[in-house]
Scaffold this motif. Structure first.
Motif, PDB file in Angstrom:
ATOM      1  N   VAL A   1       1.127  -1.246  -0.115  1.00 42.83           N
ATOM      2  CA  VAL A   1      -0.347   0.141   0.181  1.00 42.83           C
ATOM      3  C   VAL A   1       0.283   1.035   0.456  1.00 42.83           C
ATOM      4  CG1 VAL A   1      -1.709   1.325   1.665  1.00 42.83           C
ATOM      5  CG2 VAL A   1      -1.545  -1.459   1.339  1.00 42.83           C
ATOM      6  N   PHE A   2       0.943   1.994  -1.010  1.00 37.95           N
ATOM      7  CA  PHE A   2       1.511   3.240  -0.911  1.00 37.95           C
ATOM      8  C   PHE A   2       0.244   4.630  -0.686  1.00 37.95           C
ATOM      9  CE2 PHE A   2       2.996   7.407  -3.512  1.00 37.95           C
ATOM     10  CZ  PHE A   2       3.817   7.278  -2.952  1.00 37.95           C
ATOM     11  N   TYR A   3       0.515   5.309   0.825  1.00 37.77           N
ATOM     12  CA  TYR A   3      -0.279   5.702   1.412  1.00 37.77           C
ATOM     13  C   TYR A   3       0.593   7.744   1.580  1.00 37.77           C
ATOM     14  CZ  TYR A   3      -3.504   8.275   5.298  1.00 37.77           C
ATOM     15  OH  TYR A   3      -4.226   9.375   6.175  1.00 37.77           O
ATOM     16  N   THR A   4      -0.302   8.489   0.835  1.00 43.19           N
ATOM     17  CA  THR A   4       0.381   9.972   1.159  1.00 43.19           C
ATOM     18  C   THR A   4      -0.333  10.964   1.466  1.00 43.19           C
ATOM     19  OG1 THR A   4       0.623  10.365  -1.338  1.00 43.19           O
ATOM     20  CG2 THR A   4       2.756   9.087  -0.453  1.00 43.19           C
ATOM     21  N   TYR A   5      -0.114  11.598   2.185  1.00 44.64           N
ATOM     22  CA  TYR A   5      -0.798  13.212   2.565  1.00 44.64           C
ATOM     23  C   TYR A   5       0.179  14.122   2.831  1.00 44.64           C
ATOM     24  CZ  TYR A   5       0.413  11.890   7.496  1.00 44.64           C
ATOM     25  OH  TYR A   5       1.738  11.926   8.199  1.00 44.64           O
ATOM     26  N   GLY A   6      -0.689  15.473   2.397  1.00 44.76           N
ATOM     27  CA  GLY A   6      -0.018  16.705   2.334  1.00 44.76           C
ATOM     28  C   GLY A   6      -0.255  17.477   3.901  1.00 44.76           C
ATOM     29  N   LYS A   7       1.581  17.893   4.204  1.00 45.98           N
ATOM     30  CA  LYS A   7       1.007  18.191   5.546  1.00 45.98           C
ATOM     31  C   LYS A   7       0.675  19.845   6.285  1.00 45.98           C
ATOM     32  CE  LYS A   7       5.688  16.688   6.940  1.00 45.98           C
ATOM     33  NZ  LYS A   7       5.066  16.042   8.132  1.00 45.98           N
ATOM     34  N   ASN A   8       0.019  20.046   5.125  1.00 43.33           N
ATOM     35  CA  ASN A   8      -1.483  21.731   5.721  1.00 43.33           C
ATOM     36  C   ASN A   8      -2.777  20.827   4.739  1.00 43.33           C
ATOM     37  OD1 ASN A   8       1.529  22.378   5.596  1.00 43.33           O
ATOM     38  ND2 ASN A   8       1.392  23.643   4.491  1.00 43.33           N
ATOM     39  N   ASP A   9      -3.069  19.561   4.597  1.00 43.12           N
ATOM     40  CA  ASP A   9      -4.332  19.156   4.521  1.00 43.12           C
ATOM     41  C   ASP A   9      -5.284  20.242   5.867  1.00 43.12           C
ATOM     42  OD1 ASP A   9      -6.418  17.970   3.713  1.00 43.12           O
ATOM     43  OD2 ASP A   9      -6.043  16.169   3.413  1.00 43.12           O
ATOM     44  N   THR A  10      -6.427  20.499   4.989  1.00 45.97           N
ATOM     45  CA  THR A  10      -7.281  21.048   6.178  1.00 45.97           C
ATOM     46  C   THR A  10      -8.712  20.616   5.807  1.00 45.97           C
ATOM     47  OG1 THR A  10      -7.604  22.528   4.445  1.00 45.97           O
ATOM     48  CG2 THR A  10      -6.075  22.891   6.559  1.00 45.97           C
ATOM     49  N   VAL A  11      -8.182  19.796   4.869  1.00 46.54           N
ATOM     50  CA  VAL A  11      -9.707  18.590   4.605  1.00 46.54           C
ATOM     51  C   VAL A  11     -10.033  17.532   5.796  1.00 46.54           C
ATOM     52  CG1 VAL A  11     -11.049  17.264   2.989  1.00 46.54           C
ATOM     53  CG2 VAL A  11     -10.208  19.655   2.775  1.00 46.54           C
ATOM     54  N   ILE A  12      -9.334  16.674   5.112  1.00 43.67           N
ATOM     55  CA  ILE A  12      -9.388  16.016   7.216  1.00 43.67           C
ATOM     56  C   ILE A  12      -7.942  16.043   7.377  1.00 43.67           C
ATOM     57  CG2 ILE A  12      -8.547  12.804   6.822  1.00 43.67           C
ATOM     58  CD1 ILE A  12     -10.607  13.818   4.504  1.00 43.67           C
ATOM     59  N   PRO A  13      -8.754  15.687   8.956  1.00 45.93           N
ATOM     60  CA  PRO A  13      -7.891  16.156  10.561  1.00 45.93           C
ATOM     61  C   PRO A  13      -6.488  15.271  10.704  1.00 45.93           C
ATOM     62  CG  PRO A  13     -10.129  15.666  10.653  1.00 45.93           C
ATOM     63  CD  PRO A  13      -9.952  15.158   8.929  1.00 45.93           C
ATOM     64  N   LYS A  14      -5.600  15.744  10.977  1.00 48.82           N
ATOM     65  CA  LYS A  14      -4.479  15.546  11.043  1.00 48.82           C
ATOM     66  C   LYS A  14      -4.234  14.612  11.804  1.00 48.82           C
ATOM     67  CE  LYS A  14      -0.949  19.156  10.519  1.00 48.82           C
ATOM     68  NZ  LYS A  14      -1.856  19.661   9.310  1.00 48.82           N
ATOM     69  N   TYR A  15      -5.465  14.100  12.573  1.00 52.12           N
ATOM     70  CA  TYR A  15      -5.592  12.597  13.275  1.00 52.12           C
ATOM     71  C   TYR A  15      -5.935  11.119  12.519  1.00 52.12           C
ATOM     72  CZ  TYR A  15     -10.473  13.881  14.208  1.00 52.12           C
ATOM     73  OH  TYR A  15     -11.490  13.774  13.680  1.00 52.12           O
ATOM     74  N   GLU A  16      -6.759  11.756  11.829  1.00 60.63           N
ATOM     75  CA  GLU A  16      -7.804  10.615  11.338  1.00 60.63           C
ATOM     76  C   GLU A  16      -6.190  10.168   9.860  1.00 60.63           C
ATOM     77  OE1 GLU A  16     -10.357   9.888  11.071  1.00 60.63           O
ATOM     78  OE2 GLU A  16     -11.616  11.291  12.133  1.00 60.63           O
ATOM     79  N   LEU A  17      -5.497  10.904   9.393  1.00 60.78           N
ATOM     80  CA  LEU A  17      -4.607  10.907   8.694  1.00 60.78           C
ATOM     81  C   LEU A  17      -3.651  10.009   9.461  1.00 60.78           C
ATOM     82  CD1 LEU A  17      -3.669  14.635   7.056  1.00 60.78           C
ATOM     83  CD2 LEU A  17      -5.019  12.329   6.327  1.00 60.78           C
ATOM     84  N   PHE A  18      -3.049  10.993  10.801  1.00 61.32           N
ATOM     85  CA  PHE A  18      -1.833   9.462  11.108  1.00 61.32           C
ATOM     86  C   PHE A  18      -2.662   8.667  11.426  1.00 61.32           C
ATOM     87  CE2 PHE A  18      -0.280  14.055  13.508  1.00 61.32           C
ATOM     88  CZ  PHE A  18       0.074  13.920  12.343  1.00 61.32           C
ATOM     89  N   ALA A  19      -3.677   8.622  12.119  1.00 58.62           N
ATOM     90  CA  ALA A  19      -4.461   6.419  12.068  1.00 58.62           C
ATOM     91  C   ALA A  19      -4.528   6.295  11.126  1.00 58.62           C
ATOM     92  CB  ALA A  19      -5.595   7.385  12.962  1.00 58.62           C
ATOM     93  N   ALA A  20      -4.865   6.784  10.253  1.00 58.93           N
ATOM     94  CA  ALA A  20      -4.714   5.840   9.130  1.00 58.93           C
ATOM     95  C   ALA A  20      -3.558   5.235   8.797  1.00 58.93           C
ATOM     96  CB  ALA A  20      -5.264   6.999   7.287  1.00 58.93           C
ATOM     97  N   ALA A  21      -2.518   6.203   9.122  1.00 55.73           N
ATOM     98  CA  ALA A  21      -1.268   5.109   9.045  1.00 55.73           C
ATOM     99  C   ALA A  21      -0.801   4.731   9.528  1.00 55.73           C
ATOM    100  CB  ALA A  21      -0.172   6.358   8.742  1.00 55.73           C
ATOM    101  N   ALA A  22      -0.968   4.707  10.728  1.00 59.95           N
ATOM    102  CA  ALA A  22      -0.542   3.413  12.295  1.00 59.95           C
ATOM    103  C   ALA A  22      -1.283   2.279  11.547  1.00 59.95           C
ATOM    104  CB  ALA A  22      -1.131   4.462  13.167  1.00 59.95           C
ATOM    105  N   TRP A  23      -2.828   2.276  11.629  1.00 62.31           N
ATOM    106  CA  TRP A  23      -3.826   1.307  10.597  1.00 62.31           C
ATOM    107  C   TRP A  23      -2.661   0.726   9.777  1.00 62.31           C
ATOM    108  CZ3 TRP A  23      -6.218  -1.225   7.431  1.00 62.31           C
ATOM    109  CH2 TRP A  23      -7.013  -2.374   7.309  1.00 62.31           C
ATOM    110  N   LEU A  24      -2.875   1.297   8.990  1.00 61.16           N
ATOM    111  CA  LEU A  24      -1.946   0.014   7.718  1.00 61.16           C
ATOM    112  C   LEU A  24      -0.579  -0.101   7.590  1.00 61.16           C
ATOM    113  CD1 LEU A  24      -2.972   3.364   4.889  1.00 61.16           C
ATOM    114  CD2 LEU A  24      -3.939   1.175   4.725  1.00 61.16           C
ATOM    115  N   GLU A  25      -0.145   0.691   8.685  1.00 63.54           N
ATOM    116  CA  GLU A  25       1.612  -0.098   9.289  1.00 63.54           C
ATOM    117  C   GLU A  25       1.064  -1.374   9.779  1.00 63.54           C
ATOM    118  OE1 GLU A  25       4.836  -0.569   9.047  1.00 63.54           O
ATOM    119  OE2 GLU A  25       4.743   1.434   9.230  1.00 63.54           O
ATOM    120  N   GLU A  26       0.016  -1.763  10.406  1.00 63.34           N
ATOM    121  CA  GLU A  26       0.257  -2.860  10.878  1.00 63.34           C
ATOM    122  C   GLU A  26      -0.847  -4.147  10.070  1.00 63.34           C
ATOM    123  OE1 GLU A  26      -2.725  -2.419  14.421  1.00 63.34           O
ATOM    124  OE2 GLU A  26      -1.131  -0.847  15.953  1.00 63.34           O
TER     125      GLU A  26
END
Length: 247
Positions: free
Chosen positions: A184-209
């Motif tokens: 899986v290739f998962y990327t996002y912008g650090k200045n994303d104001t549409v998806i909350p940062k905690y959602e982006l971080f949570a997605a990355a953590a779940w995908l890592e597992e």
């Protein structure tokens, strides 16, 4: 499938159905030995927008860009000039732009099930399929792995997020997904104001597992894509033998 999931795989009384698709040249059959990319757009966009990404990342792979089944704005003929291209329509996979909680579980399951049915009906079983999505489409690229991991070779989520998976039956493969080690290739912008940062971080953590994850974030990038992102994506696809690497 649980009764809860089955009862929530529809909008109104009708199941979601994918009925519009834009194929690459040759009807998506010019490079049958390579994976077929399944392009999934985001909220308020359309199949043409997401298909355009392919010329930057894998122009010699086949693709099928699907139009989401919920119409926000229909395609309109050019006013006064019927010979000119129509104004593109705007479409969505979910009734809301950003549903959450149980509503997101049900919406994600309904949309992913519709996409998976389309794949089953239109792409030969022996052909590898790689879902690639942006935002809502990115969520669904991963959701396909959560309902049918055996069918998908890899997944690409650009500025995507995850459904929580709390409603029984809406992510039936979660417990066994890690066994497949799907890239899986998962990327996002650090200045994303549409998806909350905690959602982006949570997605990355779940995908890592749960997957064989490559993740990157980009300074100065909002809820959009970038050429730097595409360059990294091209390298990842070469690593996993998903594209020819020719531009």
């Amino acid at each position: 499938m649980s009764e809860d999931a089955a009862n929530n795989s529809t909008v109104g009384n009708d199941p979601l159905t994918v009925s519009h698709v834009r194929y690459s040249r040759g009807g998506g059959e010019t490079a049958p030995g390579r994976p077929m990319f399944l392009c999934l757009h985001g909220w308020g966009s359309n199949e043409d927008d997401i298909a355009d990404i392919m010329r930057y990342i894998a122009p010699y792979n086949d693709y099928a860009a699907l139009r989401a089944p919920i119409t926000l704005e229909p395609e309109r003929p050019h006013p006064g000039h019927p010979d000119l291209p129509a104004t593109p329509g705007a479409y969505s996979w979910f009734m809301e732009a950003t549903p959450s909680g149980d509503d997101l579980d049900r919406a994600a399951f309904a949309a992913a099930s519709a996409i998976d049915r389309w794949v089953d009906e239109h792409i030969p079983l022996e052909r590898d399929v790689v879902p690639l999505g942006f935002s809502q489409g990115g969520l669904l690229a991963v959701q396909l792995l959560r309902i049918h991991p055996e069918r998908y070779r890899a997944a690409i989520s650009l500025s995507g997020y995850l459904a929580p998976g709390s409603v029984p039956g809406t992510a039936p493969a979660d417990e066994r997904l890690a066994d497949y080690e799907i890239p899986v290739f998962y990327t996002y912008g650090k200045n994303d104001t549409v998806i909350p940062k905690y959602e982006l971080f949570a997605a990355a953590a779940w995908l890592e597992e749960h997957t064989w994850l490559t993740t990157k974030s980009y300074h100065g990038l909002g809820h959009e894509v970038s050429m730097d992102e595409f360059a990294d994506l091209r390298q990842w696809m070469l690593l996993h033998d998903l594209s020819s690497g020719v531009l």
